[in-house]
Design an enzyme around this catalytic site. Sequence first.
Site, PDB file in Angstrom:
ATOM      1  N   GLY A  16       0.841  -1.197   0.000  1.00  0.00           N
ATOM      2  CA  GLY A  16       0.000   0.000   0.000  1.00  0.00           C
ATOM      3  C   GLY A  16       0.870   1.239   0.000  1.00  0.00           C
ATOM      4  N   CYS A  17       0.451   2.283  -0.695  1.00  0.00           N
ATOM      5  CA  CYS A  17       1.366   3.405  -0.916  1.00  0.00           C
ATOM      6  C   CYS A  17       0.618   4.734  -1.025  1.00  0.00           C
ATOM      7  CB  CYS A  17       2.151   3.192  -2.209  1.00  0.00           C
ATOM      8  SG  CYS A  17       2.789   1.527  -2.420  1.00  0.00           S
ATOM      9  N   SER A  18       1.409   5.818  -1.017  1.00  0.00           N
ATOM     10  CA  SER A  18       0.909   7.165  -1.288  1.00  0.00           C
ATOM     11  C   SER A  18       1.804   7.788  -2.343  1.00  0.00           C
ATOM     12  CB  SER A  18       0.936   8.030  -0.024  1.00  0.00           C
ATOM     13  OG  SER A  18       0.248   7.417   1.044  1.00  0.00           O
TER      14      SER A  18
END
Length: 356
Positions: A16-18
């Site tokens: 999961g990332c931004s």
Amino acid sequence: MNQKEVKEIAKQLHAGCSSIAWDTLDGKHLWGRNYDFNQIAASAVTIIPKNYKYYTAGTPFDHNLELTNISYSKYASVGVGTNAMEVTPVLYEGINEKGLMGGQLFYAGFASFPDETKNHHTPVNPGYVITHILSQCASVAEVIDLITNKITIINQALAGSLATVHWVFSDRTGETIILEPDHQQITIYRHTAGVLTNSPNYSWHKQNLLSYINVRNNEFPDRDMNGIKVQKPFKGTGALGLPGDFTSQSRFIRASFLKYYGIKGKNEDQGIQYLFHFLDNVAMPLGIVKVENQDELSAYDQSIYSACMCAESLNFYWKSYENSTIHCLNLKRELKNQNIKTYPLENRAPEYKLVN
């Protein structure tokens, strides 16, 4: 590397990332992302040269390689990824020699892909999308043409793991596009705000911004309420109500707030420094996000590394959780290279500069 090890590495496609696309006052275009997961193995900063042979789908571990799926890279690229699949380097993000930048981010519960390839289309495994697009496209316009007219991203796992991801790309024009695999087709969002996290979809995140239109960067004034003076003994009231947790929706709101009010760097050096600071604000500190499955390598999700890049200079910057020193690789210096090259993420103890 045995099949069991490859299967563990394939799980890294669920990070999961931004991500944030930005620019500088002197017209440089930047893009950066955090890679949030509880482990990373057999991964490194990876340079893919021009004319490199790779498969768009299949692996030797899944026994599904087809000669019709062989392709050759038109452009050199660099990003963090793994060569564990042997036939195709899997990039999690990157930049190519034409200044096209982008990455994949986790899209759990929403990503769906067709089982069959459209007529005259090339099948592409979801985990190979970043590699294929950076190898074949010079701009976001070419990405849109490739996605619409030339490839089908198919429902195919890599060593037992289906990459349930969505993608974001940005280039020297300043446009950032988002590609989301919804209902077995790709939804293309053009001229986006340049911010992306994880599920739900981009349309939902845009709607959710309405819940935070009261958040601003100006301090709220002191008040005289019926003769009682209410004076603030603290700063930061302008950001009052900004969510501070690490869910996808909260990170999207924080990243949007940071991009809207953030001061742009005057040049690339300053812009990259500021962008890393912004990514720090949506990063996951070790120990805060506990992993439910105790059999995992680490009990916590964390921002294992952050990467930033510049479309004009072709500089690729990164730092890891264990070593906050910013490293830089210039892709222009690698254009004559004919082989895969890798550089370690430097996941080791940092070096401190003694000043006395």
